[in-house]
Design a protein around this motif. Structure first.
Motif, PDB file in Angstrom:
ATOM      1  N   UNK A  43      14.072   5.336  14.444  1.00 62.30           N
ATOM      2  CA  UNK A  43      12.704   4.822  14.419  1.00 62.30           C
ATOM      3  C   UNK A  43      11.688   5.904  14.038  1.00 62.30           C
ATOM      4  N   UNK A  44      12.102   6.885  13.250  1.00 59.43           N
ATOM      5  CA  UNK A  44      11.206   7.994  12.928  1.00 59.43           C
ATOM      6  C   UNK A  44      10.007   7.555  12.096  1.00 59.43           C
ATOM      7  N   UNK A  45      10.110   6.383  11.436  1.00 56.68           N
ATOM      8  CA  UNK A  45       8.986   5.891  10.644  1.00 56.68           C
ATOM      9  C   UNK A  45       8.254   4.733  11.330  1.00 56.68           C
ATOM     10  N   UNK A  46       8.530   4.519  12.610  1.00 53.17           N
ATOM     11  CA  UNK A  46       7.898   3.399  13.313  1.00 53.17           C
ATOM     12  C   UNK A  46       6.391   3.575  13.425  1.00 53.17           C
ATOM     13  N   UNK A  47       5.915   4.819  13.318  1.00 49.71           N
ATOM     14  CA  UNK A  47       4.484   5.095  13.425  1.00 49.71           C
ATOM     15  C   UNK A  47       3.678   4.450  12.299  1.00 49.71           C
ATOM     16  N   UNK A  48       4.341   4.063  11.208  1.00 45.08           N
ATOM     17  CA  UNK A  48       3.622   3.466  10.079  1.00 45.08           C
ATOM     18  C   UNK A  48       2.867   2.203  10.500  1.00 45.08           C
ATOM     19  N   UNK A  50       1.980   1.356  13.567  1.00 47.85           N
ATOM     20  CA  UNK A  50       0.943   1.713  14.535  1.00 47.85           C
ATOM     21  C   UNK A  50      -0.274   2.295  13.829  1.00 47.85           C
ATOM     22  N   UNK A  51      -0.039   3.130  12.818  1.00 45.22           N
ATOM     23  CA  UNK A  51      -1.152   3.734  12.080  1.00 45.22           C
ATOM     24  C   UNK A  51      -1.903   2.684  11.265  1.00 45.22           C
ATOM     25  N   UNK A  52      -1.163   1.774  10.652  1.00 45.99           N
ATOM     26  CA  UNK A  52      -1.796   0.745   9.826  1.00 45.99           C
ATOM     27  C   UNK A  52      -2.722  -0.142  10.652  1.00 45.99           C
ATOM     28  N   UNK A  53      -2.233  -0.641  11.789  1.00 44.17           N
ATOM     29  CA  UNK A  53      -3.061  -1.514  12.623  1.00 44.17           C
ATOM     30  C   UNK A  53      -4.131  -0.714  13.356  1.00 44.17           C
ATOM     31  N   UNK A  54      -3.763   0.487  13.831  1.00 43.91           N
ATOM     32  CA  UNK A  54      -4.726   1.305  14.558  1.00 43.91           C
ATOM     33  C   UNK A  54      -5.905   1.727  13.704  1.00 43.91           C
ATOM     34  N   UNK A  55      -5.677   1.938  12.406  1.00 43.32           N
ATOM     35  CA  UNK A  55      -6.763   2.345  11.518  1.00 43.32           C
ATOM     36  C   UNK A  55      -7.818   1.258  11.368  1.00 43.32           C
ATOM     37  N   UNK A  72      12.147  -1.487   6.171  1.00 47.91           N
ATOM     38  CA  UNK A  72      10.879  -1.571   5.457  1.00 47.91           C
ATOM     39  C   UNK A  72      10.084  -0.288   5.618  1.00 47.91           C
ATOM     40  N   UNK A  73      10.049   0.245   6.822  1.00 45.07           N
ATOM     41  CA  UNK A  73       9.297   1.471   7.095  1.00 45.07           C
ATOM     42  C   UNK A  73       9.987   2.697   6.484  1.00 45.07           C
ATOM     43  N   UNK A  74      11.312   2.708   6.525  1.00 47.07           N
ATOM     44  CA  UNK A  74      12.054   3.817   5.921  1.00 47.07           C
ATOM     45  C   UNK A  74      11.828   3.876   4.412  1.00 47.07           C
ATOM     46  N   UNK A  75      11.820   2.709   3.770  1.00 43.29           N
ATOM     47  CA  UNK A  75      11.619   2.656   2.324  1.00 43.29           C
ATOM     48  C   UNK A  75      10.163   2.889   1.938  1.00 43.29           C
ATOM     49  N   UNK A  76       9.248   2.598   2.860  1.00 39.33           N
ATOM     50  CA  UNK A  76       7.819   2.741   2.552  1.00 39.33           C
ATOM     51  C   UNK A  76       7.378   4.196   2.534  1.00 39.33           C
ATOM     52  N   UNK A  77       7.928   5.018   3.441  1.00 40.06           N
ATOM     53  CA  UNK A  77       7.413   6.382   3.582  1.00 40.06           C
ATOM     54  C   UNK A  77       7.422   7.196   2.291  1.00 40.06           C
ATOM     55  N   UNK A  78       8.532   7.267   1.544  1.00 38.74           N
ATOM     56  CA  UNK A  78       8.494   8.062   0.316  1.00 38.74           C
ATOM     57  C   UNK A  78       7.565   7.503  -0.754  1.00 38.74           C
ATOM     58  N   UNK A  79       7.129   6.246  -0.577  1.00 41.38           N
ATOM     59  CA  UNK A  79       6.226   5.649  -1.566  1.00 41.38           C
ATOM     60  C   UNK A  79       4.764   5.836  -1.204  1.00 41.38           C
ATOM     61  N   UNK A  80       4.497   6.192   0.054  1.00 36.00           N
ATOM     62  CA  UNK A  80       3.097   6.436   0.430  1.00 36.00           C
ATOM     63  C   UNK A  80       2.806   7.925   0.558  1.00 36.00           C
ATOM     64  N   UNK A  81       3.865   8.735   0.649  1.00 33.75           N
ATOM     65  CA  UNK A  81       3.646  10.177   0.684  1.00 33.75           C
ATOM     66  C   UNK A  81       3.236  10.630  -0.709  1.00 33.75           C
ATOM     67  N   UNK A  82       2.070  11.251  -0.857  1.00 35.48           N
ATOM     68  CA  UNK A  82       1.616  11.662  -2.191  1.00 35.48           C
ATOM     69  C   UNK A  82       2.622  12.597  -2.854  1.00 35.48           C
ATOM     70  N   UNK A  83       2.964  12.360  -4.115  1.00 33.16           N
ATOM     71  CA  UNK A  83       3.886  13.270  -4.804  1.00 33.16           C
ATOM     72  C   UNK A  83       3.289  14.663  -4.930  1.00 33.16           C
ATOM     73  N   UNK A  98       3.148  12.762   9.573  1.00 29.33           N
ATOM     74  CA  UNK A  98       2.526  11.444   9.551  1.00 29.33           C
ATOM     75  C   UNK A  98       1.347  11.470   8.582  1.00 29.33           C
ATOM     76  N   UNK A  99       1.036  10.306   8.008  1.00 28.02           N
ATOM     77  CA  UNK A  99      -0.031  10.200   7.020  1.00 28.02           C
ATOM     78  C   UNK A  99      -1.071   9.191   7.486  1.00 28.02           C
ATOM     79  N   UNK A 100      -2.340   9.395   7.139  1.00 27.52           N
ATOM     80  CA  UNK A 100      -3.368   8.432   7.534  1.00 27.52           C
ATOM     81  C   UNK A 100      -3.318   7.179   6.674  1.00 27.52           C
ATOM     82  N   UNK A 101      -3.547   6.026   7.279  1.00 33.51           N
ATOM     83  CA  UNK A 101      -3.596   4.770   6.530  1.00 33.51           C
ATOM     84  C   UNK A 101      -4.814   4.761   5.612  1.00 33.51           C
TER      85      UNK A 101
END
Length: 253
Positions: A43-48, A50-55, A72-83, A98-101
């Motif tokens: 669950x290392x990407x579960x914060x996604x 929480x950050x999305x709704x919390x923002x 879904x969260x595992x696949x999302x992280x490399x796509x939202x992390x800026x290259x 972690x990244x800000x929403x």
């Protein structure tokens, strides 16, 4: 005498390897930007979520993640992390943060950052810069289908979840709130990725334009073709996303 010299060299080698082993052991514990062992988990990407709704000031769900939601969260992280957002040595050691929403008020998208980093970082030649750009775009194209295939499954299951709540006996307010919150989390993560892809296309185009000005090369045509392919996919995602809750993303550059 030769035997003594050999013994001294052996001792020095042992000390060197011991020091190297200590350094590498330190890295595994979080030094040098490497991901700590306690951060690597299912669950290392579960914060996604929480950050999305919390923002947006929304409450997060207390439900455990399903296998599809975790993927879904595992696949999302490399796509939202800026290259190119990490130095090369940190990428080697698995830096993770972690990244800000995009709905955070202070989040500002700078489309020039990727290109400036690509051009400013030391490279053997401009050809290697084109190669890096092409690789980054191709990676996004490769990630596109797996993520949205998973997103389709998650959104479809959420529709079933939503329809079934009316038939659940003695549904408590807490259970209903958690179910709604989880559906919001999943939807916002998909929207987050969609916005990230739009930003990447903009960043890649800015970078290519500057590379062509500074060092024209035949590789520019390949880069332009790939960026166009990614842009076409991004403009027609297989999942129709509703406008995000609350504020829009601010961009500059």
């Amino acid at each position: 005498m030769p035997g003594s010299i050999h013994q001294i060299r052996t001792i020095r080698s042992a000390i060197l390897f011991a020091a190297l082993g200590t350094a590498l052991a330190g890295c595994s514990g979080g030094d040098f930007g490497r991901t700590r062992a306690d951060m690597r988990s299912d669950d290392m990407h579960s914060w996604l979520g929480l950050e999305a709704t919390g923002s947006l000031g929304l409450k997060s769900s207390q439900f455990q993640l399903t296998d599809e939601e975790r993927q879904l969260r595992d696949l999302a992280y490399p796509m939202i992390e800026p290259p190119l957002s990490r130095p090369a040595w940190k990428s080697v050691f698995g830096d993770y943060k972690a990244l800000p929403a995009p709905w955070r008020q202070k989040v500002v998208f700078d489309r020039t950052m990727y290109g400036r980093t690509l051009i400013d970082e030391p490279h053997r030649s401009h050809a290697s810069r084109y190669a890096q750009l092409i690789e980054d775009v191709r990676n996004d194209i490769t990630r596109f289908e797996p993520f949205f295939a998973c997103a389709i499954r998650v959104i479809d299951l959420d529709r079933r979840r939503d329809a079934s709540m009316a038939r659940v006996s003695a549904l408590s307010p807490r259970e209903k709130a958690d179910a709604v919150a989880r559906m919001q989390e999943n939807s916002l993560i998909v929207q987050w990725v969609q916005q990230s892809l739009e930003q990447r296309v903009s960043s890649y185009r800015w970078a290519l334009e500057r590379l062509v000005i500074q060092a024209p090369d035949g590789m520019a045509a390949d880069a332009d073709r790939l960026i166009g392919e990614l842009a076409a996919q991004t403009a027609n995602p297989p999942v129709i996303s509703q406008p995000p809750y609350g504020r829009a993303v601010v961009s500059k550059g």
